[in-house]
Design a protein around this motif. Structure first.
Motif, PDB file in Angstrom:
ATOM      1  N   TRP A  99      51.253  23.695  12.569  1.00 46.84           N
ATOM      2  CA  TRP A  99      51.488  24.850  11.712  1.00 46.84           C
ATOM      3  C   TRP A  99      50.285  25.790  11.664  1.00 46.84           C
ATOM      4  O   TRP A  99      50.440  27.003  11.541  1.00 46.84           O
ATOM      5  N   LYS A 100      49.076  25.250  11.788  1.00 47.26           N
ATOM      6  CA  LYS A 100      47.888  26.122  11.768  1.00 47.26           C
ATOM      7  C   LYS A 100      47.813  26.990  13.023  1.00 47.26           C
ATOM      8  O   LYS A 100      47.551  28.191  12.947  1.00 47.26           O
ATOM      9  N   LEU A 101      48.053  26.381  14.171  1.00 46.74           N
ATOM     10  CA  LEU A 101      48.054  27.143  15.417  1.00 46.74           C
ATOM     11  C   LEU A 101      49.169  28.188  15.417  1.00 46.74           C
ATOM     12  O   LEU A 101      48.960  29.337  15.824  1.00 46.74           O
ATOM     13  N   ALA A 102      50.341  27.793  14.946  1.00 46.41           N
ATOM     14  CA  ALA A 102      51.465  28.727  14.882  1.00 46.41           C
ATOM     15  C   ALA A 102      51.153  29.895  13.941  1.00 46.41           C
ATOM     16  O   ALA A 102      51.439  31.055  14.267  1.00 46.41           O
ATOM     17  N   LEU A 103      50.558  29.601  12.805  1.00 44.52           N
ATOM     18  CA  LEU A 103      50.209  30.649  11.840  1.00 44.52           C
ATOM     19  C   LEU A 103      49.195  31.628  12.431  1.00 44.52           C
ATOM     20  O   LEU A 103      49.353  32.847  12.326  1.00 44.52           O
ATOM     21  N   TRP A 104      48.144  31.089  13.070  1.00 41.19           N
ATOM     22  CA  TRP A 104      47.138  31.963  13.676  1.00 41.19           C
ATOM     23  C   TRP A 104      47.742  32.816  14.787  1.00 41.19           C
ATOM     24  O   TRP A 104      47.423  34.003  14.921  1.00 41.19           O
ATOM     25  N   THR A 105      48.623  32.225  15.588  1.00 38.28           N
ATOM     26  CA  THR A 105      49.249  32.970  16.679  1.00 38.28           C
ATOM     27  C   THR A 105      50.150  34.072  16.140  1.00 38.28           C
ATOM     28  O   THR A 105      50.099  35.214  16.613  1.00 38.28           O
ATOM     29  N   ILE A 106      50.951  33.764  15.151  1.00 36.95           N
ATOM     30  CA  ILE A 106      51.853  34.764  14.559  1.00 36.95           C
ATOM     31  C   ILE A 106      51.051  35.881  13.905  1.00 36.95           C
ATOM     32  O   ILE A 106      51.372  37.064  14.066  1.00 36.95           O
ATOM     33  N   LEU A 107      50.004  35.535  13.165  1.00 37.43           N
ATOM     34  CA  LEU A 107      49.178  36.570  12.534  1.00 37.43           C
ATOM     35  C   LEU A 107      48.486  37.448  13.575  1.00 37.43           C
ATOM     36  O   LEU A 107      48.404  38.667  13.414  1.00 37.43           O
ATOM     37  N   SER A 108      48.007  36.834  14.653  1.00 33.96           N
ATOM     38  CA  SER A 108      47.335  37.605  15.708  1.00 33.96           C
ATOM     39  C   SER A 108      48.294  38.584  16.372  1.00 33.96           C
ATOM     40  O   SER A 108      47.966  39.756  16.567  1.00 33.96           O
ATOM     41  N   PHE A 109      49.478  38.105  16.723  1.00 33.59           N
ATOM     42  CA  PHE A 109      50.466  38.995  17.327  1.00 33.59           C
ATOM     43  C   PHE A 109      50.868  40.113  16.365  1.00 33.59           C
ATOM     44  O   PHE A 109      51.032  41.265  16.770  1.00 33.59           O
ATOM     45  N   SER A 110      51.026  39.781  15.094  1.00 36.09           N
ATOM     46  CA  SER A 110      51.409  40.798  14.107  1.00 36.09           C
ATOM     47  C   SER A 110      50.335  41.871  13.975  1.00 36.09           C
ATOM     48  O   SER A 110      50.645  43.069  13.896  1.00 36.09           O
ATOM     49  N   VAL A 159      48.123  42.763  16.248  1.00 36.31           N
ATOM     50  CA  VAL A 159      48.117  43.571  17.474  1.00 36.31           C
ATOM     51  C   VAL A 159      49.274  44.560  17.477  1.00 36.31           C
ATOM     52  O   VAL A 159      49.105  45.722  17.861  1.00 36.31           O
ATOM     53  N   ILE A 160      50.449  44.134  17.033  1.00 37.70           N
ATOM     54  CA  ILE A 160      51.610  45.036  16.979  1.00 37.70           C
ATOM     55  C   ILE A 160      51.343  46.181  16.006  1.00 37.70           C
ATOM     56  O   ILE A 160      51.646  47.344  16.292  1.00 37.70           O
ATOM     57  N   ILE A 161      50.753  45.886  14.863  1.00 33.69           N
ATOM     58  CA  ILE A 161      50.448  46.928  13.868  1.00 33.69           C
ATOM     59  C   ILE A 161      49.414  47.906  14.428  1.00 33.69           C
ATOM     60  O   ILE A 161      49.555  49.126  14.292  1.00 33.69           O
ATOM     61  N   ILE A 162      48.373  47.390  15.073  1.00 36.77           N
ATOM     62  CA  ILE A 162      47.345  48.270  15.658  1.00 36.77           C
ATOM     63  C   ILE A 162      47.953  49.162  16.731  1.00 36.77           C
ATOM     64  O   ILE A 162      47.689  50.363  16.785  1.00 36.77           O
ATOM     65  N   PHE A 163      48.788  48.600  17.602  1.00 38.63           N
ATOM     66  CA  PHE A 163      49.422  49.392  18.648  1.00 38.63           C
ATOM     67  C   PHE A 163      50.326  50.464  18.053  1.00 38.63           C
ATOM     68  O   PHE A 163      50.330  51.609  18.517  1.00 38.63           O
ATOM     69  N   ALA A 164      51.095  50.126  17.023  1.00 37.62           N
ATOM     70  CA  ALA A 164      51.983  51.106  16.395  1.00 37.62           C
ATOM     71  C   ALA A 164      51.180  52.240  15.757  1.00 37.62           C
ATOM     72  O   ALA A 164      51.555  53.412  15.860  1.00 37.62           O
ATOM     73  N   MET A 165      50.065  51.899  15.113  1.00 40.01           N
ATOM     74  CA  MET A 165      49.236  52.941  14.500  1.00 40.01           C
ATOM     75  C   MET A 165      48.607  53.831  15.567  1.00 40.01           C
ATOM     76  O   MET A 165      48.565  55.049  15.416  1.00 40.01           O
ATOM     77  N   TRP A 166      48.129  53.241  16.669  1.00 38.06           N
ATOM     78  CA  TRP A 166      47.516  54.027  17.738  1.00 38.06           C
ATOM     79  C   TRP A 166      48.547  54.937  18.379  1.00 38.06           C
ATOM     80  O   TRP A 166      48.283  56.115  18.634  1.00 38.06           O
TER      81      TRP A 166
END
Length: 98
Positions: free
Chosen positions: A42-53, A55-62
Motif C-alpha cells: 500500500w505504501k508503494l501504491a500510494l507513492w506511485t499514485i501521488l507521483s502520477f497525480s 505529474v498530471i496536475i503539473i502537465f495540465a497547468m503547463w
C-alpha cells in the motif's frame, strides 16, 4: 477591434459533457486499481499514485499556461476565432511556444 482572451476561450470551448467526465473517472479508477494490484504494497501504491497525480496536475497547468499565452499573443492581431488563432500558431511551427 480587440477581443478579450477570456471571451475567446469561453466561446471556443463547450462545457465538458457528463460522458467525458465519466470516461475520465473510469480511466483514472482503472489506473489506480492496476497500480495497487501491481504494487502489492500500500505504501508503494500510494507513492506511485501521488507521483502520477502530481505529474498530471503539473502537465495540465503547463499546457493551460501555454495555451493562454498563445491566445493572449494572437488576440490583438485581429484574429476573430479560435480556428484562426490555431492556424496562426500552426503556421509558426514550434517557434510559437517561445
Amino acid at each position: 477591434m480587440k477581443i478579450s482572451p477570456i471571451h475567446l476561450i469561453r466561446s471556443a470551448f463547450d462545457p465538458i459533457g457528463t460522458s467525458v467526465l465519466l470516461t475520465a473517472l473510469f480511466g483514472f479508477s482503472a489506473a489506480v486499481v492496476l497500480i495497487i494490484l501491481a504494487a502489492r504494497d500500500w505504501k508503494l501504491a500510494l507513492w506511485t499514485i501521488l507521483s502520477f497525480s502530481i505529474v498530471i496536475i503539473i502537465f495540465a497547468m503547463w499546457n493551460s499556461n501555454q495555451t493562454l499565452r498563445l491566445v493572449i499573443r494572437h488576440s490583438g492581431t485581429g484574429a476573430s476565432s479560435w480556428r484562426s488563432i490555431c492556424a496562426a500558431v500552426l503556421s509558426n511551427g514550434a517557434g510559437a511556444f517561445k
